[in-house]
Design a protein around this motif. Structure first.
Motif, PDB file in Angstrom:
ATOM      1  N   ALA A 191      79.239  -2.304 -16.529  1.00 42.50           N
ATOM      2  CA  ALA A 191      78.066  -1.828 -15.809  1.00 42.50           C
ATOM      3  C   ALA A 191      76.990  -1.497 -16.841  1.00 42.50           C
ATOM      4  N   PRO A 192      75.731  -1.359 -16.440  1.00 31.55           N
ATOM      5  CA  PRO A 192      74.680  -1.034 -17.411  1.00 31.55           C
ATOM      6  C   PRO A 192      74.980   0.234 -18.194  1.00 31.55           C
ATOM      7  N   LEU A 193      74.739   0.192 -19.491  1.00 32.89           N
ATOM      8  CA  LEU A 193      74.958   1.329 -20.384  1.00 32.89           C
ATOM      9  C   LEU A 193      73.617   1.881 -20.853  1.00 32.89           C
ATOM     10  N   ARG A 194      73.565   3.162 -21.079  1.00 31.95           N
ATOM     11  CA  ARG A 194      72.357   3.800 -21.605  1.00 31.95           C
ATOM     12  C   ARG A 194      72.491   3.938 -23.120  1.00 31.95           C
ATOM     13  N   TYR A 195      71.597   3.284 -23.851  1.00 30.03           N
ATOM     14  CA  TYR A 195      71.632   3.357 -25.308  1.00 30.03           C
ATOM     15  C   TYR A 195      70.302   2.855 -25.851  1.00 30.03           C
ATOM     16  N   ASP A 196      70.047   3.147 -27.114  1.00 28.09           N
ATOM     17  CA  ASP A 196      68.851   2.683 -27.813  1.00 28.09           C
ATOM     18  C   ASP A 196      69.209   1.374 -28.508  1.00 28.09           C
ATOM     19  N   HIS A 197      68.517   0.278 -28.168  1.00 30.32           N
ATOM     20  CA  HIS A 197      68.872  -1.016 -28.743  1.00 30.32           C
ATOM     21  C   HIS A 197      68.591  -1.097 -30.244  1.00 30.32           C
ATOM     22  N   ARG A 198      67.903  -0.080 -30.805  1.00 31.33           N
ATOM     23  CA  ARG A 198      67.622  -0.064 -32.240  1.00 31.33           C
ATOM     24  C   ARG A 198      68.578   0.832 -33.023  1.00 31.33           C
ATOM     25  N   ASP A 199      69.477   1.560 -32.356  1.00 34.28           N
ATOM     26  CA  ASP A 199      70.341   2.552 -32.994  1.00 34.28           C
ATOM     27  C   ASP A 199      71.701   1.931 -33.316  1.00 34.28           C
ATOM     28  N   VAL A 200      71.920   1.548 -34.573  1.00 36.46           N
ATOM     29  CA  VAL A 200      73.153   0.877 -34.966  1.00 36.46           C
ATOM     30  C   VAL A 200      74.360   1.802 -34.833  1.00 36.46           C
ATOM     31  N   ALA A 201      74.170   3.100 -35.037  1.00 33.45           N
ATOM     32  CA  ALA A 201      75.285   4.034 -34.871  1.00 33.45           C
ATOM     33  C   ALA A 201      75.793   4.021 -33.433  1.00 33.45           C
ATOM     34  N   GLU A 202      74.880   3.964 -32.491  1.00 32.39           N
ATOM     35  CA  GLU A 202      75.280   3.851 -31.091  1.00 32.39           C
ATOM     36  C   GLU A 202      75.989   2.534 -30.830  1.00 32.39           C
ATOM     37  N   HIS A 203      75.524   1.471 -31.446  1.00 30.41           N
ATOM     38  CA  HIS A 203      76.146   0.167 -31.264  1.00 30.41           C
ATOM     39  C   HIS A 203      77.598   0.202 -31.733  1.00 30.41           C
ATOM     40  N   ARG A 204      77.832   0.823 -32.883  1.00 28.80           N
ATOM     41  CA  ARG A 204      79.202   0.929 -33.387  1.00 28.80           C
ATOM     42  C   ARG A 204      80.080   1.727 -32.426  1.00 28.80           C
ATOM     43  N   ARG A 205      79.518   2.778 -31.869  1.00 30.26           N
ATOM     44  CA  ARG A 205      80.292   3.591 -30.926  1.00 30.26           C
ATOM     45  C   ARG A 205      80.663   2.784 -29.690  1.00 30.26           C
ATOM     46  N   LEU A 206      79.725   2.028 -29.150  1.00 30.69           N
ATOM     47  CA  LEU A 206      79.982   1.263 -27.932  1.00 30.69           C
ATOM     48  C   LEU A 206      81.014   0.164 -28.164  1.00 30.69           C
TER      49      LEU A 206
END
Length: 389
Positions: free
Chosen positions: A218-233
């Motif tokens: 389902a759609p996730l809420r995150y900042d597409h520029r935040d690599v730390a968030e990308h690693r978490r996801l």
């Protein structure tokens, strides 16, 4: 004649557009947020009319020399045993790493390029566009083109926020550098669990391999520029997977500072222009990586936009309308990605079994050759004038 043209984005679409505009006698300037040409990225296909575009640019022999030499896709089970293979080689197309193609385009593009800067504001009037930059002084241009990707800054400034135009396609994807020894040479190897895909792309002509991940969500809420968030996801989606080589590929991806993560999305717009501002490439029509058509659409779209401006002697209203009419049929076709996604990421275990059976059929190996191609227009060079279909 509208000669001074600003292009935002120095990737495939932006550099190709700048190349052809300069050859037609315009004065293009490119602004790019990155400090230098982007060297990363995955494999992209130069095919269809894009072959002819690169041939007319004089870079097709070098593209062929840098080809990835990948034979196809291989699907494996948890033990690594191949359960199906699809040979994707096509003598009428060439796959090249995105960074290699961007480097070639940069070499043959005769335009001013402002690296390490970006557009802050656009103010249109009857005679042109006043552009303010993050670092450079404000300047006047006759036209502005957004070639800055799915999350286009120019589209946001000249049209509306991206939420109005991006259609989420129920999946997220990521890729990163990894150890080439984890995959079979010259194959894209994929392992599936329901709703997820882990893979490795190993080119025959490059020492570095790419780890790939895709998962249904389902759609996730995150900042597409935040690599730390990308690693978490990515960790949340694949951290519990231990079959095949998933753990090793995930560890490599999480350690790569250039890890790329984004939604599988498409850009849908009724019009690609607003006054003196227009869009090209993913900023206008992103079909998503699942389409395999991003480079093709960017190369041909940029060629046509420059050619129509030349044919209209810089008249943007006529040129933008012709450009839109010429591109939209192919864009619409390439955005039909349903079969590609089901092939790569079956939703269920039963779907995976059906995929493996279908993947063994010879029909899949011939689908690319069935694509209908239309003649590529020829445009007069050096100052415009003339359009031949």
């Amino acid at each position: 004649m509208n000669k001074r043209i600003l292009i935002s984005g120095a990737s495939i679409a932006g550099l190709t557009l700048a190349h052809w505009l300069a050859r037609h006698g315009f004065e293009p300037t490119v602004v790019e947020h990155a400090p230098a040409p982007r060297s990363g990225g995955n494999g992209v296909d130069v095919r269809g009319n894009a072959i002819e575009v690169t041939e007319r640019m004089g870079i097709l022999p070098r593209i062929r020399a840098l080809a990835t030499d990948v034979h196809g896709m291989k699907f494996v089970d948890a033990t690594g045993r191949a359960v199906a293979r699809i040979d994707t080689r096509d003598p009428a197309s060439v796959e090249i790493m995105r960074g290699d193609l961007v480097a070639l385009l940069h070499e043959v593009t005769d335009a001013e390029i402002l690296f390490g800067d970006s557009v802050l504001g656009l103010e249109q009037d009857d005679d042109g566009v006043t552009v303010t930059f993050e670092h450079a002084p404000a300047r006047r241009f006759d036209l502005v083109v957004g070639a800055d990707g799915m999350h286009s800054n120019i589209r946001r400034l000249a049209f509306d926020p991206e939420e109005r135009f991006i259609r989420f396609k129920d999946h997220y994807f990521a890729f990163a550098d990894t150890d080439a020894s984890l995959g079979e040479n010259r194959w894209v190897t994929m392992f599936n669990t329901p709703g997820k895909m882990t893979g490795i792309y190993r080119s025959g002509n490059h020492a570095q391999a790419k780890a790939y991940f895709m998962f249904r969500s389902a759609p996730l809420r995150y900042d597409h520029r935040d690599v730390a968030e990308h690693r978490r996801l990515i960790s949340e989606a694949f951290g519990g997977e231990s079959s095949w080589r998933t753990r090793e590929l995930l560890d490599a991806a999480l350690a790569d500072p250039d890890l790329y993560f984004d939604a599988l999305g498409q850009v849908r717009m009724d019009s690609w222009s607003n006054g003196r501002v227009t869009l090209v490439g993913d900023a206008a029509w992103c079909a998503s990586p699942a389409s395999g058509a991003g480079a093709e659409l960017a190369l041909v779209g940029a060629y046509l936009l420059a050619g129509e401006l030349a044919a209209a002697d810089g008249g943007h209203r006529v040129a933008f309308a012709r450009y839109d009419a010429a591109r939209r049929p192919l864009v619409d076709a390439k955005q039909r990605i349903g079969p590609n996604v089901r092939l790569m990421v079956p939703k269920t275990e039963g779907g995976r079994c059906v995929r493996d059976v279908v993947a063994r059929l010879p029909l899949l190996r011939t689908l690319g050759a069935m694509e209908r191609r239309t003649p590529l227009p020829e445009y007069g060079l050096s100052g415009g004038g003339g359009r031949r279909s």
